[in-house]
Write an enzyme that holds these catalytic residues in place. Structure first.
Site: not given
Length: 259
Positions: A65, A69, A142
């Site tokens: 994640e 991002d 993400e």
């Protein structure tokens, strides 16, 4: 005999149909399905399998994640840079904010059917009839993007994301612009005129339960727009919209003119 925990751990370590299903929905052929599995594995699920928090964090999707991002920010910035070649930095930043929101990422995750293939702990399982939380879905999206980047490279990650961006970029940005005329006016006047708009309420009418507010926006000493609405905020947004229209008609959006 194996305990239920041991059975769950063994099942998690073996390939299962949900990974093939997820890969098909995402539209990416993964070389390493374990990366896809990790991207779909919430920390709550691994905590129920692992007695060691450090091991659980490594196996959950939190690290992916984090990577996803950064990949998302880069690819969205690149997409906007190419799609709106005349937009200044401030507008591009606002456009990115309008696109990369938790609600948007969660909606994309649902479109891809990720909510049906996530590995969630019992505490994060949604109640019957209720969806998986947007926070978890956005994080999973993400993480999946991060997994695609690691497994197939930036080109495949770009193609995966652009399919989603193309479908709604103009609409989302248009909605954002319409909903934030005050912000747009401030960016315009500060960049072009080096002046911050000032708002004032000039009238309030109607009964207490149905007020109508009238607001005026001034650029320096000059009243530039008047708006009406059921609240001060709505009236100010309308005043800002009218002010933007007037400035654009005067060419202030193109030239550094004086008032």
């Amino acid at each position: 005999m194996m305990t239920s925990l041991a059975k769950a751990r063994e099942a998690w370590q073996q390939p299962d149909t949900r990974l093939q299903q997820a890969a098909g929905r995402i539209g990416v052929r993964f070389r390493n399905l374990e990366l896809l599995r990790q991207s779909l594995t919430h920390l709550s699920y691994v905590n129920e399998l692992s007695p060691h928090l450090r091991d659980a964090v490594r196996q959950s999707n939190e690290r992916l994640e984090f990577l996803g991002d950064a990949v998302l920010s880069l690819l969205v910035a690149e997409f906007l840079f190419r799609r709106y070649p005349d937009a200044p930095e401030g507008e591009l930043t606002a456009y990115r904010t309008a696109l990369v929101r938790t609600q948007t990422l969660a909606r994309w995750a649902r479109q891809l059917g990720l909510d049906d293939v996530l590995y969630l702990g019992r505490g994060e399982q949604p109640e019957p009839g209720r969806p998986v939380s947007e926070r978890i879905l956005a994080g999973a999206f993400e993480a999946v993007l991060g997994a695609i980047y690691l497994d197939r490279g930036i080109g495949v990650a770009r193609r995966f994301l652009i399919r989603l961006l193309e479908a709604e970029a103009d609409e989302r940005i248009s909605v954002h612009q319409e909903a934030n005329y005050k912000g747009r006016l401030q960016e315009l006047t500060q960049e072009r005129l080096h002046i911050t708009p000032v708002y004032r309420t000039i009238a309030v009418s109607g009964p207490a339960h149905q007020r109508t507010f009238t607001a005026e926006v001034l650029i320096g000493e000059r009243p530039l727009g008047v708006g009406h609405g059921p609240s001060k905020r709505a009236a100010e947004q309308e005043a800002a919209r009218r002010a933007i229209e007037r400035l654009m008609a005067e060419g202030v959006d193109r030239d550094h003119g004086a008032l």
